[in-house]
Enzyme design. Sequence first.
Site, PDB file in Angstrom:
ATOM      1  N   HIS A  15      92.159  -4.925  47.350  1.00 10.67           N
ATOM      2  CA  HIS A  15      92.646  -6.280  47.692  1.00 10.67           C
ATOM      3  C   HIS A  15      91.656  -7.304  47.144  1.00 10.67           C
ATOM      4  O   HIS A  15      90.554  -7.453  47.679  1.00 10.67           O
ATOM      5  CB  HIS A  15      92.779  -6.444  49.214  1.00 10.67           C
ATOM      6  CG  HIS A  15      93.408  -7.741  49.605  1.00 10.67           C
ATOM      7  ND1 HIS A  15      94.521  -7.817  50.407  1.00 10.67           N
ATOM      8  CD2 HIS A  15      93.099  -9.023  49.303  1.00 10.67           C
ATOM      9  CE1 HIS A  15      94.863  -9.086  50.574  1.00 10.67           C
ATOM     10  NE2 HIS A  15      94.004  -9.837  49.918  1.00 10.67           N
ATOM     11  N   HIS A  17      91.176 -11.318  44.996  1.00  5.88           N
ATOM     12  CA  HIS A  17      91.641 -12.555  44.361  1.00  5.88           C
ATOM     13  C   HIS A  17      90.700 -12.894  43.222  1.00  5.88           C
ATOM     14  O   HIS A  17      89.491 -12.997  43.443  1.00  5.88           O
ATOM     15  CB  HIS A  17      91.639 -13.712  45.363  1.00  5.88           C
ATOM     16  CG  HIS A  17      92.503 -13.467  46.559  1.00  5.88           C
ATOM     17  ND1 HIS A  17      93.801 -13.916  46.638  1.00  5.88           N
ATOM     18  CD2 HIS A  17      92.272 -12.794  47.718  1.00  5.88           C
ATOM     19  CE1 HIS A  17      94.319 -13.543  47.805  1.00  5.88           C
ATOM     20  NE2 HIS A  17      93.414 -12.859  48.480  1.00  5.88           N
ATOM     21  N   ARG A  19      91.814 -15.490  40.805  1.00  7.60           N
ATOM     22  CA  ARG A  19      92.221 -16.810  40.285  1.00  7.60           C
ATOM     23  C   ARG A  19      92.579 -16.725  38.801  1.00  7.60           C
ATOM     24  O   ARG A  19      93.022 -15.701  38.332  1.00  7.60           O
ATOM     25  CB  ARG A  19      91.143 -17.881  40.537  1.00  7.60           C
ATOM     26  CG  ARG A  19      90.516 -17.868  41.940  1.00  7.60           C
ATOM     27  CD  ARG A  19      91.499 -17.947  43.064  1.00  7.60           C
ATOM     28  NE  ARG A  19      90.818 -18.091  44.360  1.00  7.60           N
ATOM     29  CZ  ARG A  19      91.376 -17.798  45.528  1.00  7.60           C
ATOM     30  NH1 ARG A  19      92.606 -17.314  45.592  1.00  7.60           N
ATOM     31  NH2 ARG A  19      90.702 -17.973  46.635  1.00  7.60           N
ATOM     32  N   ASN A  43      98.632 -14.768  44.360  1.00 11.84           N
ATOM     33  CA  ASN A  43      98.833 -16.121  44.924  1.00 11.84           C
ATOM     34  C   ASN A  43      98.195 -17.209  44.058  1.00 11.84           C
ATOM     35  O   ASN A  43      97.382 -17.994  44.518  1.00 11.84           O
ATOM     36  CB  ASN A  43      98.335 -16.207  46.373  1.00 11.84           C
ATOM     37  CG  ASN A  43      96.840 -15.951  46.515  1.00 11.84           C
ATOM     38  OD1 ASN A  43      96.244 -15.231  45.708  1.00 11.84           O
ATOM     39  ND2 ASN A  43      96.228 -16.523  47.545  1.00 11.84           N
ATOM     40  N   LYS A 100     103.569  -8.299  47.210  1.00 14.14           N
ATOM     41  CA  LYS A 100     102.811  -8.848  48.338  1.00 14.14           C
ATOM     42  C   LYS A 100     103.701  -9.742  49.175  1.00 14.14           C
ATOM     43  O   LYS A 100     104.349 -10.651  48.652  1.00 14.14           O
ATOM     44  CB  LYS A 100     101.615  -9.664  47.802  1.00 14.14           C
ATOM     45  CG  LYS A 100     100.762 -10.348  48.870  1.00 14.14           C
ATOM     46  CD  LYS A 100      99.927  -9.370  49.661  1.00 14.14           C
ATOM     47  CE  LYS A 100      99.222 -10.020  50.855  1.00 14.14           C
ATOM     48  NZ  LYS A 100      97.994 -10.706  50.489  1.00 14.14           N
ATOM     49  N   HIS A 137     100.526  -9.481  54.346  1.00 16.10           N
ATOM     50  CA  HIS A 137      99.630 -10.382  55.080  1.00 16.10           C
ATOM     51  C   HIS A 137     100.243 -10.516  56.463  1.00 16.10           C
ATOM     52  O   HIS A 137     101.231 -11.232  56.653  1.00 16.10           O
ATOM     53  CB  HIS A 137      99.520 -11.751  54.394  1.00 16.10           C
ATOM     54  CG  HIS A 137      98.579 -12.678  55.085  1.00 16.10           C
ATOM     55  ND1 HIS A 137      97.376 -13.075  54.542  1.00 16.10           N
ATOM     56  CD2 HIS A 137      98.628 -13.249  56.316  1.00 16.10           C
ATOM     57  CE1 HIS A 137      96.735 -13.857  55.412  1.00 16.10           C
ATOM     58  NE2 HIS A 137      97.489 -13.983  56.490  1.00 16.10           N
ATOM     59  N   HIS A 175      93.901  -6.430  55.032  1.00 16.16           N
ATOM     60  CA  HIS A 175      92.759  -7.052  55.727  1.00 16.16           C
ATOM     61  C   HIS A 175      92.968  -7.129  57.238  1.00 16.16           C
ATOM     62  O   HIS A 175      93.032  -8.208  57.809  1.00 16.16           O
ATOM     63  CB  HIS A 175      92.425  -8.429  55.139  1.00 16.16           C
ATOM     64  CG  HIS A 175      93.603  -9.325  54.843  1.00 16.16           C
ATOM     65  ND1 HIS A 175      94.570  -9.620  55.776  1.00 16.16           N
ATOM     66  CD2 HIS A 175      93.961  -9.977  53.720  1.00 16.16           C
ATOM     67  CE1 HIS A 175      95.463 -10.428  55.231  1.00 16.16           C
ATOM     68  NE2 HIS A 175      95.113 -10.650  53.979  1.00 16.16           N
ATOM     69  N   LEU A 220      91.132 -16.102  56.236  1.00 15.83           N
ATOM     70  CA  LEU A 220      92.355 -15.761  56.972  1.00 15.83           C
ATOM     71  C   LEU A 220      92.765 -14.337  56.652  1.00 15.83           C
ATOM     72  O   LEU A 220      92.760 -13.963  55.479  1.00 15.83           O
ATOM     73  CB  LEU A 220      93.482 -16.729  56.597  1.00 15.83           C
ATOM     74  CG  LEU A 220      93.322 -18.144  57.160  1.00 15.83           C
ATOM     75  CD1 LEU A 220      94.342 -19.085  56.552  1.00 15.83           C
ATOM     76  CD2 LEU A 220      93.448 -18.133  58.685  1.00 15.83           C
ATOM     77  N   ASP A 248      89.159  -8.470  49.809  1.00 16.97           N
ATOM     78  CA  ASP A 248      89.742  -9.801  49.973  1.00 16.97           C
ATOM     79  C   ASP A 248      88.758 -10.876  49.520  1.00 16.97           C
ATOM     80  O   ASP A 248      88.741 -11.982  50.068  1.00 16.97           O
ATOM     81  CB  ASP A 248      90.205 -10.057  51.409  1.00 16.97           C
ATOM     82  CG  ASP A 248      91.196 -11.217  51.491  1.00 16.97           C
ATOM     83  OD1 ASP A 248      91.714 -11.647  50.440  1.00 16.97           O
ATOM     84  OD2 ASP A 248      91.450 -11.703  52.610  1.00 16.97           O
ATOM     85  N   ALA A 264      90.245 -21.368  53.071  1.00 13.82           N
ATOM     86  CA  ALA A 264      89.980 -20.051  53.665  1.00 13.82           C
ATOM     87  C   ALA A 264      89.616 -19.053  52.573  1.00 13.82           C
ATOM     88  O   ALA A 264      90.291 -18.979  51.547  1.00 13.82           O
ATOM     89  CB  ALA A 264      91.219 -19.569  54.404  1.00 13.82           C
TER      90      ALA A 264
HETATM   91  O1  DOR Z   1      90.927 -16.145  53.414  1.00 15.50           O
HETATM   92  C1  DOR Z   1      91.853 -15.956  52.632  1.00 15.50           C
HETATM   93  N1  DOR Z   1      91.795 -16.412  51.368  1.00 15.50           N
HETATM   94  N2  DOR Z   1      92.946 -15.320  53.059  1.00 15.50           N
HETATM   95  C2  DOR Z   1      94.032 -15.192  52.305  1.00 15.50           C
HETATM   96  O2  DOR Z   1      94.977 -14.614  52.750  1.00 15.50           O
HETATM   97  C3  DOR Z   1      94.101 -15.826  50.973  1.00 15.50           C
HETATM   98  C4  DOR Z   1      92.765 -16.015  50.403  1.00 15.50           C
HETATM   99  C5  DOR Z   1      92.748 -16.937  49.211  1.00 15.50           C
HETATM  100  O3  DOR Z   1      93.556 -16.764  48.298  1.00 15.50           O
HETATM  101  O4  DOR Z   1      91.896 -17.832  49.171  1.00 15.50           O
HETATM  102 ZN    ZN Z   2      93.782 -11.873  50.273  1.00 18.04          ZN
END
Ligand code: DOR
Ligand code: ZN
Length: 345
Positions: A15, A17, A19, A43, A100, A137, A175, A220, A248, A264
């Site tokens: 999991h 991210h 960008r 995302n 997702k 999620h 998560h 989150l 995450d 978050a």
């Molecule tokens: O803390 C988080 N950040 N939780 C998520 O579900 C998304 C993530 C983000 O893309 O920044």
């Molecule tokens: Zn995430």
Amino acid sequence: MSSDALTLTRPDDWHLHVRDGAAMAAVVPHTARQFGRAIIMPNLRPPVTTAAQALDYRARIQATVPAGVDFQPLMVLYLTDNTPPEEVARARAAGVVAFKLYPAGATTNSDAGVTDIRKCYATLEAMQREGLLLLVHGEVTDPAVDVFDREAVYIDQVLIPLRRDFPGLKIVFEHITTKEAAEYVAAADALTGATITAHHLLYNRNAIFTGGLRPHYYCLPVLKRELHREALVKAATSGSPKFFLGTDSAPHPAHLKEHAAACAGCYTALHAMELYAQAFDRAGALDRLEGFASFYGADFYGLPRNAGTITLKREAWTLPESLAFGDAQLKPLGAGETLDWRFVG
Ligand code: DOR
Ligand code: ZN
């Protein structure tokens, strides 16, 4: 295995991210250094909703992997109310491994998420048939539900009915942050798994409020009270193959974390394995780290385990205060603090 050095099969991050653009170029090398593969969250703005977009995104990620480093991004599509069932076969053909599910409004860039899971049933049928996983999620978004209860309520309201309606679908509860989630997954069938972050193993919600409001500890689902952290450590170190590593790691520019409406997400890709080693070491369970980090996720996804190894040494080092992140700065979780373990290659 000496207690001062730990050699493991190369782990994977289930999991992550990363960008896009210059921000992505700053963070991908950190993950590629420690992990063989990573599940890439979709995302972006706009989200990655089609197989064609996932192929383009994968190529952009691969272009940021340093030469000579063997790292494979595993792509995921963002499920919406309108994802056509036909997209599932196209996704599979493109090598996409999962979808997702973000409840609309649950977190960063989730506006396009699912408003009612029943709108997705035809697409979920197709996923079950084609063998793609559903990554969830798991938080309700009803503002009347306390933010600390949103995960537990989601299990009853959404996950239990979903599991019943799609008994052949592989579901990863992403998560997890609560005792309720750990217990639900432990008791569920073999097609239900969960990822656990390093920060939810190391911190409880006091971290957000120690000596002032600490936005770098805000993510989150939000950190919970100590009894939940303890339940997560117990699950991660239990040796159960249902629980596996997912950082995450979610980078945001420092000025948007240190902000009146802080974003978050915790940035942990720089020092992910060090953080997990710390958590397992404190639990006296370093011998369970390899299964959690390197075996169970691959097994759950039906992918081969990695060849090759990594080594961690018990050696104190201090995290940098900040890193370059495109035109901005990025603060790793625990910036300026000292870690007990060091990734050495
Ligand atoms: O803390 C988080 N950040 N939780 C998520 O579900 C998304 C993530 C983000 O893309 O920044
Ligand atoms: Zn995430």
